[in-house]
Write an enzyme that holds these catalytic residues in place. Sequence first.
Site, PDB file in Angstrom:
ATOM      1  N   ALA B  73       0.870  -1.175   0.000  1.00 16.45           N
ATOM      2  CA  ALA B  73       0.000   0.000   0.000  1.00 16.45           C
ATOM      3  C   ALA B  73       0.907   1.224   0.000  1.00 16.45           C
ATOM      4  O   ALA B  73       1.105   1.874   1.028  1.00 16.45           O
ATOM      5  CB  ALA B  73      -0.926  -0.002   1.205  1.00 16.45           C
ATOM      6  N   CYS B 133      -5.625   0.872  -9.134  1.00 14.94           N
ATOM      7  CA  CYS B 133      -4.822   0.837  -7.913  1.00 14.94           C
ATOM      8  C   CYS B 133      -5.738   0.772  -6.699  1.00 14.94           C
ATOM      9  O   CYS B 133      -6.628   1.611  -6.553  1.00 14.94           O
ATOM     10  CB  CYS B 133      -3.932   2.067  -7.812  1.00 14.94           C
ATOM     11  SG  CYS B 133      -3.027   2.111  -6.257  1.00 14.94           S
TER      12      CYS B 133
END
Lengths: 314, 312
Positions: B73, B133
């Site tokens: 992340a 994403c």
Amino acid sequence: MSEKCSAANKGVFSAAVRANKQLGQRFYQLGLEFSGAGAEVFANFKPGQFVELDVSGTALPPAEAIPEDLVDVSGRKVLLRRPFSFCDVTAKKNKTFAEILYCVVGPATLRMTTLTAGDSVSIIGPLGNGFWVPESKKRALLVVGGMGAGPLEHLAKVFTADYPDMEVIAFAGAKTVEELPFEARLDEISQQLGFSLGEFAKYGIESLVATDDGSAGFAGLVTDCLSEWLGKSDLAGENMIIYGCGPEQMLAQVAEIAKDKKIDCQVSMERRMACGIRVCQSCAVECRVAGSNETVYKLCCEDGPVFESREVVF
Amino acid sequence: MNKDVDISVNFSGIGLANPVLTASGTSGYADELADFMDVNSLGGFITKSITLKPRKGNATPRIVETDSGMLNAIGWANIGLDAFVEEKLPVLEKLSCAVFVNIAGETIDEYVAVAQRLAAEKAIAGFELNVSCPNVEKGGISFGTDPAQVTEITSAVKKVSGEKILMVKLAPAVTDISVIARAAVEAGANALSLINTFTAMVVDVETRRPVLANKTGGLSGPAIKPIAVYLVNKVYNEVAKGSGIPVLGLGGIRTASDAIEFIIAGASAVAVGTANFIEPGCAIKIIEGIKKYCACKEIANIKELVGSLEVS
């Protein structure tokens, strides 16, 4: 070492295992040997730099040798390399010997325990920036928290070899005496307050031990031990430098002490990282921007892992 | 055995010397990998996501290892368009392999602004549109899971892309990936890349908290490879083959046989991602392995292998 040193000629190298010695219940020291191009590259490895070790293909120890708290994670397939610093580097003709101090904490370090002499391991390195020594310092204080001992043992060796006029003192702390990552001499540790650890004594360096539970040396945090010691010191802060490696909470306190006493301080930071070569961008360390209230994320792998403590936002 | 194997690829008009690229976000801006491989030996290179403004990225921990995989992340940490043009384009200009710039943004206007600024840059062969994403609050996957938004963003960026080919990177966790793929192709995409990571979570049972500061991250690595191969095959059969659009296959590729699986399933080229973290030079070994495989199987041109899956 007087300049901030960066990794050069990093690459993927293979190293031969020479030894894998158990130092304590969870602590081991892995001895490696580099030949050929690796010998040349790692001969210049600086204290505080690190490597990425691949143990994904290394076997697990037998079930009975797996600590109970690691049974669940032990079966997990290891994908990524793991970062380690060296606690000792010795360059000889055509060979460079390096030692990794490690603690068994998960599936990768559990696998490392089964490496034996003659095995070959893949290593990426040298990585990152090591510690550096600014001019005009007379005294260096090495502050170790648990597994942070490795790079500071290496630094101690370099001080002895290259800075004979520098007075060096090591402070080593852990929760309990069992969690000090040094060769077991528990009787001595528990009996003496101004105890000298063999790992530093061999370089002629005095060391002080602190344990949170008082099971050896100073009863309390290593940072309290450092503060108390500094309270008795007659040397001006600008003539000293602190090097810290250990848990982040400890480093934050070391940074506070250094700021308060106006002592330069370098800390070796730790972050989860996938690559060690700046491509994964996971090992962010929040840093202050000089002359501004802004902060930026620097990368532990290439901007660090050693940072000036005043730069880091803890 | 045929020694003269042609593994070059015509990727929507862009000539690739071979079918192996490095994936966005796993190979930096190219200079980082120079110590480990000759980047020019790649079929192509995809930059990490570039956004209009610099982004600091998410707090740490940003990664956690899982069984045969990892979660990341990062949050599009990047230097921003201006610094990219000034500092990184000169490096990319020197590369002889095809360079793709991965574009990301929180709004369609941001994607458009980046594409517009880079459309005339000779160093760049094409764009990869990151609409998949999972690690940002706005933009990213929120575009890529809705066919109407994929249509809108693809056509908006296509309008300003000039001669550059436009590749759209697809999210895997959707009801029907072919619906999204079709939306991209009908809006002007010249190529499709799949798959991006899966949104996932690891919980620390001691603290009962997610391990990642962002709570969730994108799962990548060998763990996702069979799903990626399946989705590439599905998109190839249902969208790409009929429209003559090439597919860039990615998801857990570590070896030549991994790459060949994707090519047989329908990928014209492949990208190596997570494996770059472990063996930064592995893309070169994969290229060699593909050549060897073709030679052994007497495949004169890699084209013969693309979508050659036998199902009868």
